[in-house]
Design a protein around this motif. Structure first.
Motif, mmCIF file in Angstrom:
data_model
loop_
_atom_site.group_PDB
_atom_site.id
_atom_site.type_symbol
_atom_site.label_atom_id
_atom_site.label_comp_id
_atom_site.label_asym_id
_atom_site.label_seq_id
_atom_site.Cartn_x
_atom_site.Cartn_y
_atom_site.Cartn_z
ATOM 1 N N ASP A 1 3.947 8.428 12.691
ATOM 2 C CA ASP A 1 4.122 7.532 13.833
ATOM 3 C C ASP A 1 3.707 8.280 15.100
ATOM 4 N N PRO A 2 2.633 7.857 15.777
ATOM 5 C CA PRO A 2 2.189 8.572 16.976
ATOM 6 C C PRO A 2 3.113 8.361 18.173
ATOM 7 N N GLY A 3 4.069 7.425 18.053
ATOM 8 C CA GLY A 3 4.964 7.153 19.166
ATOM 9 C C GLY A 3 4.325 6.234 20.177
ATOM 10 N N GLN A 4 5.132 5.802 21.136
ATOM 11 C CA GLN A 4 4.611 4.886 22.134
ATOM 12 C C GLN A 4 3.803 5.656 23.174
ATOM 13 N N ALA A 5 2.615 5.159 23.457
ATOM 14 C CA ALA A 5 1.783 5.766 24.491
ATOM 15 C C ALA A 5 2.201 5.200 25.846
ATOM 16 N N PRO A 6 1.957 5.954 26.919
ATOM 17 C CA PRO A 6 2.225 5.381 28.247
ATOM 18 C C PRO A 6 1.464 4.071 28.384
ATOM 19 N N PHE A 7 2.176 3.015 28.741
ATOM 20 C CA PHE A 7 1.566 1.687 28.708
ATOM 21 C C PHE A 7 2.142 0.854 29.846
ATOM 22 N N GLN A 8 1.272 0.244 30.619
ATOM 23 C CA GLN A 8 1.714 -0.577 31.733
ATOM 24 C C GLN A 8 0.999 -1.910 31.700
ATOM 25 N N VAL A 9 1.679 -2.952 32.194
ATOM 26 C CA VAL A 9 1.125 -4.301 32.211
ATOM 27 C C VAL A 9 1.048 -4.783 33.655
ATOM 28 N N ALA A 10 -0.093 -5.331 34.019
ATOM 29 C CA ALA A 10 -0.246 -5.871 35.367
ATOM 30 C C ALA A 10 0.475 -7.203 35.470
ATOM 31 N N HIS B 1 0.822 -1.211 0.000
ATOM 32 C CA HIS B 1 0.000 0.000 0.000
ATOM 33 C C HIS B 1 0.857 1.262 0.000
ATOM 34 N N VAL B 2 2.000 1.227 0.670
ATOM 35 C CA VAL B 2 2.924 2.369 0.731
ATOM 36 C C VAL B 2 4.326 1.845 0.454
ATOM 37 N N THR B 3 5.032 2.460 -0.467
ATOM 38 C CA THR B 3 6.392 2.001 -0.793
ATOM 39 C C THR B 3 7.431 3.106 -0.654
ATOM 40 N N ASP B 4 7.030 4.278 -0.148
ATOM 41 C CA ASP B 4 7.970 5.398 -0.096
ATOM 42 C C ASP B 4 7.884 6.157 1.220
ATOM 43 N N LEU B 5 7.616 5.445 2.314
ATOM 44 C CA LEU B 5 7.562 6.102 3.622
ATOM 45 C C LEU B 5 8.981 6.446 4.073
ATOM 46 N N PRO B 6 9.286 7.721 4.347
ATOM 47 C CA PRO B 6 10.643 8.074 4.773
ATOM 48 C C PRO B 6 10.948 7.556 6.174
ATOM 49 N N ARG B 7 12.173 7.169 6.417
ATOM 50 C CA ARG B 7 12.574 6.703 7.746
ATOM 51 C C ARG B 7 12.368 7.787 8.791
ATOM 52 N N SER B 8 12.451 9.053 8.363
ATOM 53 C CA SER B 8 12.286 10.159 9.304
ATOM 54 C C SER B 8 10.882 10.210 9.894
ATOM 55 N N ALA B 9 9.920 9.509 9.273
ATOM 56 C CA ALA B 9 8.548 9.500 9.789
ATOM 57 C C ALA B 9 8.375 8.519 10.940
ATOM 58 N N VAL B 10 9.369 7.664 11.173
ATOM 59 C CA VAL B 10 9.253 6.587 12.165
ATOM 60 C C VAL B 10 10.184 6.873 13.336
ATOM 61 N N LYS B 11 9.665 6.762 14.542
ATOM 62 C CA LYS B 11 10.475 7.040 15.717
ATOM 63 C C LYS B 11 11.474 5.909 15.983
#
Length: 267
Positions: free
Chosen positions: A80-89, A36-46
């Motif tokens: 890339d929205p980045g990682q959201a605060p996330f915790q696991v019990a 679907h996408v073949t030209d996503l720049p690396r700068s778009a990904v954290k």
């Protein structure tokens, strides 16, 4: 993608197949994918997600830091929205209650490409430190370090001209270059055509389009048809330019982008 350093995103459409009549033996093992996408720049990904995507394995399942939902968002929006605060019990044997344990970042690939990781970090720092008009200031400093005399437009409406660069004391000798700087996402075809028109009306020799997020497919076609009149710098090219002239950049820029050269054994 090794050729362009861009990222392709798609969806698997079939299970594993063995193609016996394929001439190339390396292409007989197939999993079909609709890209679907073949030209996503690396700068778009954290950076943390880039570590996962750089896995040494051909097929693997990124699972940490909301990798799947972030890939879905990249596929839909290119951001890339980045990682959201996330915790696991986590239940501790013998304990009366559970504790919360933070999700960890995926480990980098077994054989990390140190050069690529370094370039990704430099790119991320530039995107963070030189956003918006500050990227224009960085490009101006790079061109001046290359021997150009530059005039930089102030922030705001610029009529399609962010920088005027030329040789000589007054900056009026050839090559005379009109520069347009775009620090956001992919740059469309209209920007390329506008720059081409400005280069012509200003009597410049060449145009330089700094498209940090890369070009759309149509824009790439337009640039290709004007390859002797126009050049494009994406994020990778800006990093190359910074590394090429780093020692000659102003001290304030070097303090905001601190780099050091490292020699290492070639594997």
């Amino acid at each position: 993608m090794k050729t362009t350093k861009q990222i392709a995103l798609g969806r698997v459409t079939s299970g594993y197949q063995y193609v016996a009549d394929e001439v190339d033996p390396d292409k007989r093992h197939v999993v079909r994918v609709q890209w679907h996408v073949t030209d996503l720049p690396r700068s778009a990904v954290k950076q943390d997600l880039l570590f996962s995507l750089g896995s040494a394995l051909s097929i693997f399942a990124p699972s940490k830091n909301h990798a799947i939902s972030r890939l879905e968002e990249l596929l839909a929006t290119g951001i890339d929205p980045g990682q959201a605060p996330f915790q696991v019990a986590v239940k501790i044997p013998g304990a009366k209650s559970t504790i919360l344990e933070e999700d960890d970042v995926d480990e980098p690939e077994l054989h990390t490409d140190i050069v690529e990781v370094a370039r990704d970090r430099i790119s991320a720092r530039i995107a963070e430190e030189f956003a918006g008009h500050e990227l224009t200031a960085l490009i101006t400093a790079i061109l001046e370090a290359e021997g150009f005399t530059c005039t930089m437009s102030p922030p705001g409406a610029d009529g399609g001209i962010d920088i005027v660069a030329g040789r000589g004391v007054l900056g009026m000798d050839s090559p005379r270059v009109i520069v347009q700087v775009k620090s956001g996402g992919q740059t469309g075809d209209s920007v390329v055509r506008d720059l081409s028109g400005v280069v012509h009306t200003q009597g410049a020799d060449q145009g330089l389009l700094v498209a940090w997020g890369g070009l759309s497919k149509q824009a790439r076609g337009t640039v290709q048809s004007q390859q002797f009149r126009m050049r494009v710098w994406a994020a990778e090219d800006v990093v190359d330019a910074v590394m090429r002239v780093y020692e000659n950049l102003p001290e304030d820029i070097r303090s905001r982008l601190p780099l050091k050269r490292v020699w290492m054994l070639a594997e």
